[in-house]
Motif scaffolding. Structure first.
Motif, mmCIF file in Angstrom:
data_model
loop_
_atom_site.group_PDB
_atom_site.id
_atom_site.type_symbol
_atom_site.label_atom_id
_atom_site.label_comp_id
_atom_site.label_asym_id
_atom_site.label_seq_id
_atom_site.Cartn_x
_atom_site.Cartn_y
_atom_site.Cartn_z
ATOM 1 N N HIS A 221 0.833 -1.202 0.000
ATOM 2 C CA HIS A 221 0.000 0.000 0.000
ATOM 3 C C HIS A 221 0.869 1.254 0.000
ATOM 4 O O HIS A 221 1.994 1.251 0.518
ATOM 5 N N ARG A 222 0.315 2.300 -0.557
ATOM 6 C CA ARG A 222 0.911 3.628 -0.478
ATOM 7 C C ARG A 222 -0.114 4.511 0.224
ATOM 8 O O ARG A 222 -1.038 5.057 -0.409
ATOM 9 N N ALA A 223 0.027 4.597 1.543
ATOM 10 C CA ALA A 223 -0.971 5.281 2.365
ATOM 11 C C ALA A 223 -0.342 5.704 3.676
ATOM 12 O O ALA A 223 0.817 5.367 3.979
ATOM 13 N N ALA A 224 -1.102 6.436 4.469
ATOM 14 C CA ALA A 224 -0.638 6.872 5.792
ATOM 15 C C ALA A 224 -1.849 7.134 6.680
ATOM 16 O O ALA A 224 -2.982 7.292 6.193
ATOM 17 N N LYS A 225 -1.577 7.195 7.974
ATOM 18 C CA LYS A 225 -2.612 7.483 8.960
ATOM 19 C C LYS A 225 -2.490 8.949 9.374
ATOM 20 O O LYS A 225 -1.411 9.401 9.769
ATOM 21 N N VAL A 226 -3.593 9.696 9.296
ATOM 22 C CA VAL A 226 -3.590 11.105 9.694
ATOM 23 C C VAL A 226 -4.581 11.297 10.835
ATOM 24 O O VAL A 226 -5.618 10.629 10.893
ATOM 25 N N THR A 227 -4.240 12.216 11.748
ATOM 26 C CA THR A 227 -5.107 12.573 12.865
ATOM 27 C C THR A 227 -5.651 13.974 12.611
ATOM 28 O O THR A 227 -4.881 14.923 12.434
ATOM 29 N N LEU A 228 -6.955 14.118 12.592
ATOM 30 C CA LEU A 228 -7.606 15.375 12.250
ATOM 31 C C LEU A 228 -7.887 16.184 13.515
ATOM 32 O O LEU A 228 -8.386 15.642 14.512
ATOM 33 N N LYS A 229 -7.573 17.488 13.466
ATOM 34 C CA LYS A 229 -7.771 18.350 14.629
ATOM 35 C C LYS A 229 -8.256 19.730 14.187
ATOM 36 O O LYS A 229 -7.816 20.256 13.154
ATOM 37 N N LEU A 230 -9.140 20.313 14.984
ATOM 38 C CA LEU A 230 -9.491 21.729 14.866
ATOM 39 C C LEU A 230 -8.937 22.424 16.101
ATOM 40 O O LEU A 230 -9.291 22.076 17.238
ATOM 41 N N VAL A 231 -8.057 23.407 15.891
ATOM 42 C CA VAL A 231 -7.364 24.067 17.007
ATOM 43 C C VAL A 231 -7.442 25.580 16.840
ATOM 44 O O VAL A 231 -7.611 26.109 15.724
ATOM 45 N N ALA A 232 -7.293 26.274 17.983
ATOM 46 C CA ALA A 232 -7.279 27.742 17.932
ATOM 47 C C ALA A 232 -5.937 28.263 17.463
ATOM 48 O O ALA A 232 -5.844 29.324 16.842
ATOM 49 N N ALA A 233 -4.871 27.505 17.753
ATOM 50 C CA ALA A 233 -3.521 27.876 17.317
ATOM 51 C C ALA A 233 -2.738 26.606 17.069
ATOM 52 O O ALA A 233 -3.076 25.527 17.604
ATOM 53 N N GLY A 235 -0.618 23.528 17.229
ATOM 54 C CA GLY A 235 -0.177 22.748 18.376
ATOM 55 C C GLY A 235 -1.082 22.873 19.580
ATOM 56 O O GLY A 235 -0.781 22.304 20.638
ATOM 57 N N GLY A 236 -2.212 23.599 19.446
ATOM 58 C CA GLY A 236 -3.106 23.822 20.581
ATOM 59 C C GLY A 236 -4.037 22.652 20.850
ATOM 60 O O GLY A 236 -4.004 21.621 20.162
ATOM 61 N N GLU A 237 -4.881 22.827 21.844
ATOM 62 C CA GLU A 237 -5.849 21.812 22.252
ATOM 63 C C GLU A 237 -6.920 21.674 21.174
ATOM 64 O O GLU A 237 -7.425 22.653 20.634
ATOM 65 N N ALA A 238 -7.295 20.440 20.863
ATOM 66 C CA ALA A 238 -8.301 20.201 19.827
ATOM 67 C C ALA A 238 -9.696 20.419 20.383
ATOM 68 O O ALA A 238 -9.988 20.087 21.537
ATOM 69 N N GLY A 259 -15.346 14.139 16.257
ATOM 70 C CA GLY A 259 -14.566 13.949 17.473
ATOM 71 C C GLY A 259 -13.532 15.040 17.628
ATOM 72 O O GLY A 259 -13.423 15.955 16.797
ATOM 73 N N ALA A 260 -12.737 14.936 18.706
ATOM 74 C CA ALA A 260 -11.683 15.923 18.947
ATOM 75 C C ALA A 260 -10.495 15.672 18.025
ATOM 76 O O ALA A 260 -9.914 16.614 17.474
ATOM 77 N N PHE A 261 -10.121 14.392 17.852
ATOM 78 C CA PHE A 261 -8.984 14.059 16.980
ATOM 79 C C PHE A 261 -9.156 12.660 16.376
ATOM 80 O O PHE A 261 -8.416 11.735 16.727
ATOM 81 N N VAL A 298 -6.529 22.074 11.508
ATOM 82 C CA VAL A 298 -7.263 23.174 10.894
ATOM 83 C C VAL A 298 -7.381 24.279 11.923
ATOM 84 O O VAL A 298 -7.808 24.049 13.062
ATOM 85 N N LEU A 299 -6.957 25.502 11.557
ATOM 86 C CA LEU A 299 -7.017 26.640 12.488
ATOM 87 C C LEU A 299 -8.408 27.255 12.481
ATOM 88 O O LEU A 299 -8.959 27.569 11.422
ATOM 89 N N ALA A 300 -8.966 27.435 13.663
ATOM 90 C CA ALA A 300 -10.319 28.006 13.805
ATOM 91 C C ALA A 300 -10.227 29.533 13.805
ATOM 92 O O ALA A 300 -10.306 30.188 14.845
ATOM 93 N N LYS A 301 -10.077 30.077 12.617
ATOM 94 C CA LYS A 301 -10.017 31.520 12.505
ATOM 95 C C LYS A 301 -10.328 31.930 11.079
ATOM 96 O O LYS A 301 -10.309 31.137 10.150
#
Length: 301
Positions: A221-233, A235-238, A259-261, A298-301
Motif C-alpha cells: 500500500h501507499r498510504a498513511a494514517k492522519v489525525t484530524l484536529k481543529l485548534v485555535a492555534a 499545536g493547541g488543544e483540539a 470527534g476531537a482528533f 485546521v485553524l479556527a479563525k
C-alpha cells in the motif's frame, strides 16, 4: 312293594352316589396346544433390526503430485436412490482419513477443501472399500505492507474474486478474508483487493494458486494514517465534537468523522479537509505521503 317301587328305591341311592363321586372328582386339566411355535424372524424381517454394514475408508490427494491432504477437509457421503430422486446425505466427517460404516450400496463421496472440492462415485460391497478423492487445489495467504513495514492484520481486509470475461472482479469468492488466513482455493488465477483501514487505501493484484502449494501474497500500500484536529492555534488543544469531512480536490467525499482528533487512513495524494464547529466552517488543503503518519490541523479563525 311292587317291582316298580323296588326299582325306584334302588335308583335314588345310586343317583346320590353318582353326584357325590362327581363332586369329589378332580377338575379336568386344561387343553394343551400341541402346535409347534412359529419360526423365528430373520434379522432383515424384524422391525428396527440393524442391517449388515461395511467399512468405507476414504482419503484425499492433491491432483498434481498425489500428495495426501492431511487437514482442512470436510467429507459428505450421499446415498444414491433406486427411484432416481436426489441423493441424500447419510454421513459427514471432518477427519483427514475417515472411516464410515455403511450398508452396501452405491454412494457419492464429496470432499470439500475450503472453496475447492472433489467428488467420486463408489460402489460399496460387503468386503468394504478403501479409496481416494483427487482435488485440484492449493492455498493462499495474504498480507499487506507499507514499504518494508508490515501492516497490522487488524487494519487489513481482503476480497478474492475469480475474473470472468475480462472483468477482474467477475465473481466474488470471499469478501471476509483476513491477513494471515489460509484460504483454500481451486487451482487458478484470482484477483485480490486489499483495503487498509476503512476509506480509500486500496490495492489490487492478480495472484496464481497452484495445486498442492501455498501462495503467499503481500500487497504493498501507499498510504498513511492522519489525525484530524481543529485548534485555535498551531499545536493547541483540539476542539471536541468537531465534524470533519475529507474530500478530493474535485469535491468527492472520501471520509467523514466526528470527534476531537479522529484518525483516518488515506491513500497517498492531495485532499481538502473541512471542519464544522458550532455553526462555523473551516478548511485547509493537505497532502498525504505514503508511510508518513501525522496530525492535520485546521485553524479556527
Amino acid at each position: 312293594m311292587g317291582g316298580l317301587g323296588r326299582f325306584a328305591a334302588l335308583l335314588v341311592p345310586a343317583l346320590a352316589f353318582a353326584q357325590v363321586a362327581l363332586a369329589q372328582a378332580p377338575a379336568p386339566a386344561p387343553a394343551v396346544d400341541t402346535m409347534p411355535p412359529p419360526a423365528a424372524q430373520s434379522v432383515q424381517d424384524q422391525p428396527g433390526a440393524q442391517a449388515a454394514v461395511a467399512r468405507l475408508a476414504v482419503s484425499a490427494q492433491f491432483a498434481s503430485d498425489r500428495k495426501p491432504i492431511r487437514s482442512g477437509l470436510n467429507w459428505r457421503i450421499l446415498s444414491e436412490t433406486a427411484d432416481g430422486s436426489a441423493p441424500r446425505i447419510v454421513a459427514r466427517s471432518a477427519d483427514a482419513t475417515p472411516n464410515f460404516m455403511l450398508p452396501p450400496g452405491n454412494y457419492i463421496v464429496h470432499a470439500a477443501y475450503g472453496f475447492a472440492s472433489g467428488t467420486k462415485r463408489i460402489s460399496l460391497g460387503s468386503q468394504g472399500v478403501n479409496d481416494q478423492v483427487q482435488i485440484s487445489a492449493g492455498a493462499l495467504t495474504l498480507a499487506g505492507s507499507i514499504g518494508d513495514a508490515p501492516i497490522p492484520a487488524g487494519l487489513l481486509s481482503f476480497q478474492v474474486f475469480v475474473p470472468l470475461q475480462g472483468n477482474s472482479e467477475g465473481r466474488l469468492v470471499t469478501g471476509e478474508a483476513k491477513a494471515g488466513d489460509l484460504i483454500r482455493l481451486p487451482e487458478g488465477t484470482y484477483h485480490v483487493v486489499s483495503t487498509y483501514g476503512d476509506s480509500n487505501a486500496i490495492q489490487r493484484a492478480d495472484v496464481r494458486v497452484e495445486t498442492g502449494k501455498v501462495t503467499d501474497a503481500t500487497l504493498h500500500h501507499r498510504a498513511a494514517k492522519v489525525t484530524l484536529k481543529l485548534v485555535a492555534a498551531a499545536g493547541g488543544e483540539a476542539f471536541a465534537g468537531t465534524a470533519f469531512s475529507v474530500l478530493t480536490p474535485g469535491g468527492d467525499v472520501i471520509r467523514e468523522a466526528i470527534g476531537a482528533f479522529p484518525q483516518v487512513i488515506l491513500a497517498e495524494g492531495d485532499y481538502v479537509l473541512i471542519a464544522r464547529q458550532e455553526g462555523q466552517v473551516y478548511s485547509r488543503d493537505f497532502k498525504v505521503e505514503s508511510g508518513i503518519d501525522r496530525d492535520i490541523e485546521v485553524l479556527a479563525k
